[in-house]
Write an enzyme that holds these catalytic residues in place. Sequence first.
Site, PDB file in Angstrom:
ATOM      1  N   ARG A   1      -4.028  -2.970   1.140  1.00 21.42           N
ATOM      2  CA  ARG A   1      -3.479  -3.039  -0.219  1.00 21.42           C
ATOM      3  C   ARG A   1      -2.152  -2.334  -0.457  1.00 21.42           C
ATOM      4  O   ARG A   1      -1.590  -2.465  -1.533  1.00 21.42           O
ATOM      5  CB  ARG A   1      -4.530  -2.529  -1.223  1.00 21.42           C
ATOM      6  CG  ARG A   1      -5.693  -3.488  -1.355  1.00 21.42           C
ATOM      7  CD  ARG A   1      -6.786  -3.012  -2.268  1.00 21.42           C
ATOM      8  NE  ARG A   1      -7.877  -3.979  -2.304  1.00 21.42           N
ATOM      9  CZ  ARG A   1      -8.817  -4.104  -1.370  1.00 21.42           C
ATOM     10  NH1 ARG A   1      -8.801  -3.295  -0.321  1.00 21.42           N
ATOM     11  NH2 ARG A   1      -9.754  -5.011  -1.465  1.00 21.42           N
TER      12      ARG A   1
ATOM     13  N   ASP B   1     -11.071   0.478  13.878  1.00 24.08           N
ATOM     14  CA  ASP B   1     -10.108   0.643  14.968  1.00 24.08           C
ATOM     15  C   ASP B   1     -10.494   1.640  16.055  1.00 24.08           C
ATOM     16  O   ASP B   1      -9.818   1.752  17.077  1.00 24.08           O
ATOM     17  CB  ASP B   1      -8.733   1.023  14.377  1.00 24.08           C
ATOM     18  CG  ASP B   1      -8.795   2.284  13.504  1.00 24.08           C
ATOM     19  OD1 ASP B   1      -9.582   3.208  13.773  1.00 24.08           O
ATOM     20  OD2 ASP B   1      -8.014   2.341  12.517  1.00 24.08           O
TER      21      ASP B   1
ATOM     22  N   HIS C   1     -18.134  -0.639   8.816  1.00 26.76           N
ATOM     23  CA  HIS C   1     -17.723  -2.030   8.983  1.00 26.76           C
ATOM     24  C   HIS C   1     -17.610  -2.440  10.445  1.00 26.76           C
ATOM     25  O   HIS C   1     -16.967  -3.437  10.758  1.00 26.76           O
ATOM     26  CB  HIS C   1     -16.404  -2.272   8.244  1.00 26.76           C
ATOM     27  CG  HIS C   1     -16.544  -2.128   6.750  1.00 26.76           C
ATOM     28  ND1 HIS C   1     -15.493  -1.875   5.910  1.00 26.76           N
ATOM     29  CD2 HIS C   1     -17.639  -2.196   5.943  1.00 26.76           C
ATOM     30  CE1 HIS C   1     -15.919  -1.793   4.651  1.00 26.76           C
ATOM     31  NE2 HIS C   1     -17.225  -1.974   4.652  1.00 26.76           N
TER      32      HIS C   1
ATOM     33  N   CYS D   1     -22.018 -12.094  21.996  1.00 25.96           N
ATOM     34  CA  CYS D   1     -22.234 -13.513  21.728  1.00 25.96           C
ATOM     35  C   CYS D   1     -23.185 -13.637  20.546  1.00 25.96           C
ATOM     36  O   CYS D   1     -24.267 -13.059  20.549  1.00 25.96           O
ATOM     37  CB  CYS D   1     -22.822 -14.212  22.952  1.00 25.96           C
ATOM     38  SG  CYS D   1     -23.420 -15.874  22.550  1.00 25.96           S
TER      39      CYS D   1
ATOM     40  N   CYS E   1     -23.310 -19.402  27.362  1.00 20.60           N
ATOM     41  CA  CYS E   1     -24.388 -20.161  26.684  1.00 20.60           C
ATOM     42  C   CYS E   1     -23.818 -21.115  25.633  1.00 20.60           C
ATOM     43  O   CYS E   1     -24.555 -21.867  25.003  1.00 20.60           O
ATOM     44  CB  CYS E   1     -25.392 -19.204  26.027  1.00 20.60           C
ATOM     45  SG  CYS E   1     -24.844 -18.559  24.438  1.00 20.60           S
TER      46      CYS E   1
ATOM     47  N   THR F   1      -8.387   5.533   1.221  1.00 23.59           N
ATOM     48  CA  THR F   1      -9.137   4.335   0.811  1.00 23.59           C
ATOM     49  C   THR F   1      -8.883   4.028  -0.655  1.00 23.59           C
ATOM     50  O   THR F   1      -8.840   4.934  -1.481  1.00 23.59           O
ATOM     51  CB  THR F   1     -10.656   4.478   1.076  1.00 23.59           C
ATOM     52  OG1 THR F   1     -11.342   3.369   0.472  1.00 23.59           O
ATOM     53  CG2 THR F   1     -11.238   5.782   0.556  1.00 23.59           C
TER      54      THR F   1
ATOM     55  N   ASN G   1      -5.068  10.511  -1.196  1.00 21.36           N
ATOM     56  CA  ASN G   1      -4.655   9.112  -1.089  1.00 21.36           C
ATOM     57  C   ASN G   1      -3.214   8.967  -1.555  1.00 21.36           C
ATOM     58  O   ASN G   1      -2.757   9.693  -2.436  1.00 21.36           O
ATOM     59  CB  ASN G   1      -5.567   8.221  -1.956  1.00 21.36           C
ATOM     60  CG  ASN G   1      -5.677   6.817  -1.393  1.00 21.36           C
ATOM     61  OD1 ASN G   1      -6.097   6.643  -0.254  1.00 21.36           O
ATOM     62  ND2 ASN G   1      -5.292   5.827  -2.170  1.00 21.36           N
TER      63      ASN G   1
HETATM   64  P1  CNA Z   1      -7.258  -0.534   1.442  1.00 19.99           P
HETATM   65  O1  CNA Z   1      -7.919  -1.226   0.327  1.00 19.99           O
HETATM   66  O2  CNA Z   1      -6.137  -1.215   2.146  1.00 19.99           O
HETATM   67  O3  CNA Z   1      -6.729   0.853   0.865  1.00 19.99           O
HETATM   68  C1  CNA Z   1      -6.019   1.751   1.644  1.00 19.99           C
HETATM   69  C2  CNA Z   1      -5.620   2.909   0.757  1.00 19.99           C
HETATM   70  O4  CNA Z   1      -5.021   3.888   1.579  1.00 19.99           O
HETATM   71  C3  CNA Z   1      -4.608   2.549  -0.340  1.00 19.99           C
HETATM   72  O5  CNA Z   1      -5.061   3.047  -1.569  1.00 19.99           O
HETATM   73  C4  CNA Z   1      -3.308   3.264   0.098  1.00 19.99           C
HETATM   74  O6  CNA Z   1      -2.581   3.778  -0.995  1.00 19.99           O
HETATM   75  C5  CNA Z   1      -3.850   4.381   0.942  1.00 19.99           C
HETATM   76  N1  CNA Z   1      -2.973   4.828   2.019  1.00 19.99           N
HETATM   77  C6  CNA Z   1      -2.200   4.084   2.840  1.00 19.99           C
HETATM   78  N2  CNA Z   1      -1.591   4.868   3.748  1.00 19.99           N
HETATM   79  C7  CNA Z   1      -1.997   6.135   3.488  1.00 19.99           C
HETATM   80  C8  CNA Z   1      -1.733   7.391   4.080  1.00 19.99           C
HETATM   81  N3  CNA Z   1      -0.910   7.518   5.127  1.00 19.99           N
HETATM   82  N4  CNA Z   1      -2.331   8.489   3.567  1.00 19.99           N
HETATM   83  C9  CNA Z   1      -3.171   8.389   2.483  1.00 19.99           C
HETATM   84  N5  CNA Z   1      -3.443   7.228   1.885  1.00 19.99           N
HETATM   85  C10 CNA Z   1      -2.884   6.114   2.390  1.00 19.99           C
HETATM   86  O7  CNA Z   1      -8.310  -0.085   2.565  1.00 19.99           O
HETATM   87  P2  CNA Z   1      -9.802   0.422   2.395  1.00 19.99           P
HETATM   88  O8  CNA Z   1     -10.158   1.081   3.669  1.00 19.99           O
HETATM   89  O9  CNA Z   1     -10.022   1.133   1.140  1.00 19.99           O
HETATM   90  O10 CNA Z   1     -10.568  -0.973   2.292  1.00 19.99           O
HETATM   91  C11 CNA Z   1     -11.569  -1.224   3.077  1.00 19.99           C
HETATM   92  C12 CNA Z   1     -11.294  -2.328   4.126  1.00 19.99           C
HETATM   93  C13 CNA Z   1      -9.980  -2.272   4.841  1.00 19.99           C
HETATM   94  C14 CNA Z   1     -12.303  -2.119   5.190  1.00 19.99           C
HETATM   95  O11 CNA Z   1     -13.118  -3.229   5.246  1.00 19.99           O
HETATM   96  C15 CNA Z   1     -11.554  -1.971   6.505  1.00 19.99           C
HETATM   97  O12 CNA Z   1     -12.270  -2.542   7.558  1.00 19.99           O
HETATM   98  C16 CNA Z   1     -10.274  -2.666   6.276  1.00 19.99           C
HETATM   99  N6  CNA Z   1      -9.162  -2.332   7.180  1.00 19.99           N
HETATM  100  C17 CNA Z   1      -9.324  -1.495   8.242  1.00 19.99           C
HETATM  101  C18 CNA Z   1      -8.257  -1.186   9.059  1.00 19.99           C
HETATM  102  C19 CNA Z   1      -8.453  -0.258  10.230  1.00 19.99           C
HETATM  103  O13 CNA Z   1      -9.510  -0.264  10.850  1.00 19.99           O
HETATM  104  N7  CNA Z   1      -7.460   0.569  10.541  1.00 19.99           N
HETATM  105  C20 CNA Z   1      -7.001  -1.741   8.802  1.00 19.99           C
HETATM  106  C21 CNA Z   1      -6.865  -2.629   7.699  1.00 19.99           C
HETATM  107  C22 CNA Z   1      -7.953  -2.902   6.898  1.00 19.99           C
END
Ligand code: CNA
Length: 238
Positions: free
Chosen positions: A36, A106, A121, A129, A152, A190, A213
């Site tokens: 986002r 990740d 997640h 598989c 398979c 998040t 955040n």
């Molecule tokens: P999101 O909805 O993309 O939110 C991310 C949040 O992090 C936002 O509010 C940003 O403002 C904030 N943010 C970004 N960079 C920073 C930073 N350096 N320091 C502090 N805050 C920061 O992602 P969520 O995790 O809330 O949503 C859940 C989804 C995203 C899950 O299902 C994940 O699997 C999925 N996802 C995971 C990855 C990964 O594994 N690295 C990457 C992209 C998406």
Amino acid sequence: MEQALKTLKNWIDSSNNIVFFGGAGVSTESGIPDFRSVDGLYHQKYKFPPETILSNTFFRRNPEEFYIFYRDKLIAPNARPNAAHLKLAQWEQEGKLKAVITQNIDGLHQMAGSRKVLELHGSVHRCYCERCRKIYLESFVNEGTGVPRCSCGGIVRPDVVLYEEGLDNHIMSESMSLIRDAEILIIGGTSLNVYPAAGLINYYRGNKLVLINLSETPADSQADLVIHGKIGEVFSQL
Ligand code: CNA
């Protein structure tokens, strides 16, 4: 910010029951885009929005498209842990942190040395598989082209939870109880937009709820301490 950092440092120094709950923002400083933020995946151009591509329905109907997006955007073989991952691993080793609960797929927390990591997640590092459940190396999925198939005939897929799929009950209930019993709950990186994971915050009963955040979240007003900044930069000052 100075004062908030000081308070947080004091809390952390005197606790041995910290739980961390994080999301994609924890890994952006490792070069993995979140969903986002302005340069996140939702703001990049694809034929379909990421939420559609990463759904079970889309996976069933368009597996070829799914794997193009997956190989292009969801795996990051060269990403390395940043200061936030490393600090959390250090706190665990010092007996201060009980667990990392993450929405990330990740594997960077484990790469940093964290042992107790609850992956809500799933992980791109495990593949199987769908039909016969045979386990596959991630390279089988990541390095091929097209839809990876088992001997398979079933589709080999990463062990990640797609939209419309349920979360693992054991991982959810362990996360709830860790959060319920935590003295300090630090939530970082998040948007708290993806449920049911985002609802975990409601299990916390203490008075040291910390939110770190970059942007505002729907839970800012609930927190005892809010720091708007980059989590890697914040953690490297602790
Ligand atoms: P999101 O909805 O993309 O939110 C991310 C949040 O992090 C936002 O509010 C940003 O403002 C904030 N943010 C970004 N960079 C920073 C930073 N350096 N320091 C502090 N805050 C920061 O992602 P969520 O995790 O809330 O949503 C859940 C989804 C995203 C899950 O299902 C994940 O699997 C999925 N996802 C995971 C990855 C990964 O594994 N690295 C990457 C992209 C998406």
